[in-house]
Design an enzyme around this catalytic site. Structure first.
Site, PDB file in Angstrom:
ATOM      1  N   GLY A 112      22.260 -20.795  27.231  1.00 38.61           N
ATOM      2  CA  GLY A 112      23.403 -21.691  27.164  1.00 38.61           C
ATOM      3  C   GLY A 112      24.404 -21.595  28.299  1.00 38.61           C
ATOM      4  O   GLY A 112      24.953 -22.611  28.737  1.00 38.61           O
ATOM      5  N   THR A 159      16.812 -22.983  19.499  1.00 42.12           N
ATOM      6  CA  THR A 159      17.760 -24.053  19.157  1.00 42.12           C
ATOM      7  C   THR A 159      16.909 -25.242  18.745  1.00 42.12           C
ATOM      8  O   THR A 159      15.763 -25.349  19.165  1.00 42.12           O
ATOM      9  CB  THR A 159      18.605 -24.435  20.404  1.00 42.12           C
ATOM     10  OG1 THR A 159      19.502 -23.378  20.708  1.00 42.12           O
ATOM     11  CG2 THR A 159      19.400 -25.710  20.195  1.00 42.12           C
ATOM     12  N   GLY A 184      27.781 -21.007  22.841  1.00 42.69           N
ATOM     13  CA  GLY A 184      26.826 -21.431  23.864  1.00 42.69           C
ATOM     14  C   GLY A 184      26.968 -22.911  24.161  1.00 42.69           C
ATOM     15  O   GLY A 184      28.014 -23.514  23.892  1.00 42.69           O
ATOM     16  N   ASP A 185      25.914 -23.500  24.703  1.00 46.57           N
ATOM     17  CA  ASP A 185      26.014 -24.898  25.122  1.00 46.57           C
ATOM     18  C   ASP A 185      25.826 -25.894  23.989  1.00 46.57           C
ATOM     19  O   ASP A 185      26.242 -27.049  24.109  1.00 46.57           O
ATOM     20  CB  ASP A 185      24.995 -25.194  26.232  1.00 46.57           C
ATOM     21  CG  ASP A 185      23.560 -25.066  25.739  1.00 46.57           C
ATOM     22  OD1 ASP A 185      23.271 -24.085  25.003  1.00 46.57           O
ATOM     23  OD2 ASP A 185      22.729 -25.927  26.066  1.00 46.57           O
ATOM     24  N   ARG A 203      31.042 -15.652  20.699  1.00 46.90           N
ATOM     25  CA  ARG A 203      30.408 -16.377  21.810  1.00 46.90           C
ATOM     26  C   ARG A 203      29.985 -17.789  21.400  1.00 46.90           C
ATOM     27  O   ARG A 203      29.378 -17.995  20.343  1.00 46.90           O
ATOM     28  CB  ARG A 203      29.182 -15.595  22.290  1.00 46.90           C
ATOM     29  CG  ARG A 203      28.404 -16.278  23.431  1.00 46.90           C
ATOM     30  CD  ARG A 203      27.136 -16.950  22.932  1.00 46.90           C
ATOM     31  NE  ARG A 203      26.280 -17.424  24.028  1.00 46.90           N
ATOM     32  CZ  ARG A 203      25.163 -18.134  23.843  1.00 46.90           C
ATOM     33  NH1 ARG A 203      24.760 -18.428  22.622  1.00 46.90           N
ATOM     34  NH2 ARG A 203      24.450 -18.547  24.869  1.00 46.90           N
ATOM     35  N   THR A 247      18.114 -27.095  25.234  1.00 49.10           N
ATOM     36  CA  THR A 247      17.826 -25.800  24.606  1.00 49.10           C
ATOM     37  C   THR A 247      17.541 -24.798  25.714  1.00 49.10           C
ATOM     38  O   THR A 247      16.812 -25.096  26.655  1.00 49.10           O
ATOM     39  CB  THR A 247      16.621 -25.892  23.649  1.00 49.10           C
ATOM     40  OG1 THR A 247      16.330 -24.571  23.169  1.00 49.10           O
ATOM     41  CG2 THR A 247      15.384 -26.465  24.317  1.00 49.10           C
ATOM     42  N   GLY A 248      18.153 -23.651  25.617  1.00 50.87           N
ATOM     43  CA  GLY A 248      17.916 -22.661  26.663  1.00 50.87           C
ATOM     44  C   GLY A 248      19.040 -21.660  26.729  1.00 50.87           C
ATOM     45  O   GLY A 248      19.800 -21.499  25.780  1.00 50.87           O
TER      46      GLY A 248
END
Lengths: 327, 327
Positions: B245, B191, B221-222, B219, B242-243
């Site tokens: 999510g 990200t 994510g964050d 899907r 970033t990671g």
């Protein structure tokens, strides 16, 4: 309240907005009260039988999703494209696991889709056709678009579109210029939600909505956003929001209540009231929320004229309120 | 650091994950450093010329979205359906206005779509085809699917699908069993994001991603979730995450940093480190974040082996780091 001999406790909302006596006929009021009571009773019964707080929430919200009275499931409002696109989420305060769906069109009971995402996927949030497909793969009940299409709601959309303005800048509902039996769920605040505490002491929250009449561009409100529309953590509280979603998202409303409890040691009621009456109102965010903590305390603040709300006391008494002057 | 005579400051991340020296050739390292530096320089130049922090963020992130090196825009990974579906969000710490898009397929620079939602709609979050349509109506640059389709990323997807397993349970990247020049952005942490402070003292944050390779069911994510992937408030900080999510969503990671600062009076660095190293790791959430406060303090914690990160000091020096042993 101390944590004593109860087997479960539950509170639900059926939307906040310009809910005033003069806008809802006594007959319609009775219909709302009957259905809200039925929903609460259904969830309460499962709690008494030992169900988890998440299962009680699903049971409760399904009753509301199966009614045309509320802007969720079968009663969802229409998008600008004359479709019904629904959002839902659920969170378990014990494990902090969560599931959400946004923009689904075919799943009969959207809260069951949120639960399936939580329990049977590695994700938190699924959207659009993919989320419908996931629900189908999970064996959830599917309906054709006709099932969700209510003729009165469609009329309301057509009227709105004729005015070429979105519900968002339709301010009549804020000025009380509405006819009796104006459908309160056609305004921007209609959503259903529930919070519960089960006999194991676990809290949970869930929210379901058809969104905003005449919404377009795949708009997602706060209902499926963990932290905004729904949040649950045993250490603090479970919250379900209803209101003008954009404000609840930007203020991360549900999680802010939990943070005021965790980091400032506020009570649930103090925290929820601060978020609803100060944080959200600071820039005009209208709506409300229901919350519960692990001790069984319940809070149901709102800053709109009314909010459909029901809860059960530890003695098993059901209390239903619709308007701002009741408590 | 005191608020003194600077004209702007900026920090960016290009994804966190199993970023270790042995996995990335010196040539590839140089490519990453060059592009990250170019992105930072572009945003920094606009700040020096008086741009707002939100405009600097858009300028910076567009450079990364236009590169195949990062999992965002042109370099986005593939979904299970062999499409590229992108998410982005931006938030202005001065007004707390925010915009986000999820699951878009045609907008060349997704961060510009998030900005358009913020500036030209009454909504915070748009999704799917509707969000693409909104971007088109706003006159944003549109591309055919071929533009986003990178042959190496497609190969990676096909390999993954052959294994019939999703990237989420592909743990090889956590065990360091990767060949040199394994594409770090094909893992679940890729990200890009930026945080900035402008000369007026306003902070902002933005995030953009192609999501997770082999993602399905729409899907989300964050990255497009305000409070999880992105958050900004002048009173506290601006954060881009970033990671993995799902963990960032359930822990409302970005907003939690802001809350620790507001309610517990933590410094940015203490708050960000607590969220990354304690909150997220409490149940195994991997990744990192970049943050900035109104005084120009920067924090860039991560709990994965590495995180691409760059910032500019108040003296105008650019610092680039890729690995966990650098600072």
């Amino acid at each position: 309240m101390a944590q004593d001999n109860y087997k479960g406790i539950l509170a639900i909302h059926g939307g906040a907005g310009n809910i005033q006596r003069q806008n809802i006929s006594p007959e319609k009021q009775k219909e709302y009260i009957t259905k809200l009571t039925e929903a609460l009773q259904a969830g309460y019964d499962t709690l008494q039988n030992g169900a988890s707080s998440t299962d009680a929430i699903v049971t409760t919200i399904m009753v509301l999703e199966n009614s045309r009275l509320f802007n969720a499931g079968k009663g969802s409002v229409f998008t600008n494209d004359e479709t019904n696109e629904m959002d839902a989420s659920i969170m378990d305060g014990d494990t902090k696991s969560a599931g959400a769906v946004a923009g689904i069109k075919t799943i009969k009971k959207p809260i069951t889709a949120a639960q399936a995402v939580k329990d049977h996927s590695e994700h938190v949030m699924l959207s659009g056709d993919g989320a419908d497909l996931f629900g189908k793969e999970q064996g959830l009940e599917i309906e054709e678009s006709a099932y969700f299409a209510d003729s009165n709601r469609l009329k309301h959309l057509i009227k709105l579109k004729a005015k070429e303005k979105s519900e968002l800048d339709h301010d009549a509902d804020d000025r009380g210029e509405l006819p009796v039996d104006y459908d309160i769920n056609d305004d921007k605040y209609g959503t259903v939600g529930a919070v519960a505490l089960d006999r194991k002491g676990n809290v949970a929250a869930g929210t379901s909505t058809g969104g905003m009449t005449n919404k377009r561009w795949g708009r997602i409100g706060d209902s499926p956003i963990i932290g905004a529309g729904t949040y649950a953590d045993n250490e603090t509280c479970a919250i379900s929001s209803t209101g003008h979603g954009e404000y609840f998202i930007r203020h991360v409303a549900a999680y802010r209540v939990a943070m005021l409890m965790e980091l400032k040691k506020y009570s649930l009621d103090k925290a929820a009231n601060e978020v609803v009456h100060k944080t959200l109102l600071s820039d005009g965010g209208r709506g409300g929320m229901v919350g519960i903590d692990r001790k069984g305390n319940i809070s149901m603040p709102f800053n709109s004229p009314g909010m459909f709300r029901v809860y059960v006391t530890k003695k098993g008494e059901i209390k239903v309120f619709l308007f701002g002057d009741e408590k």
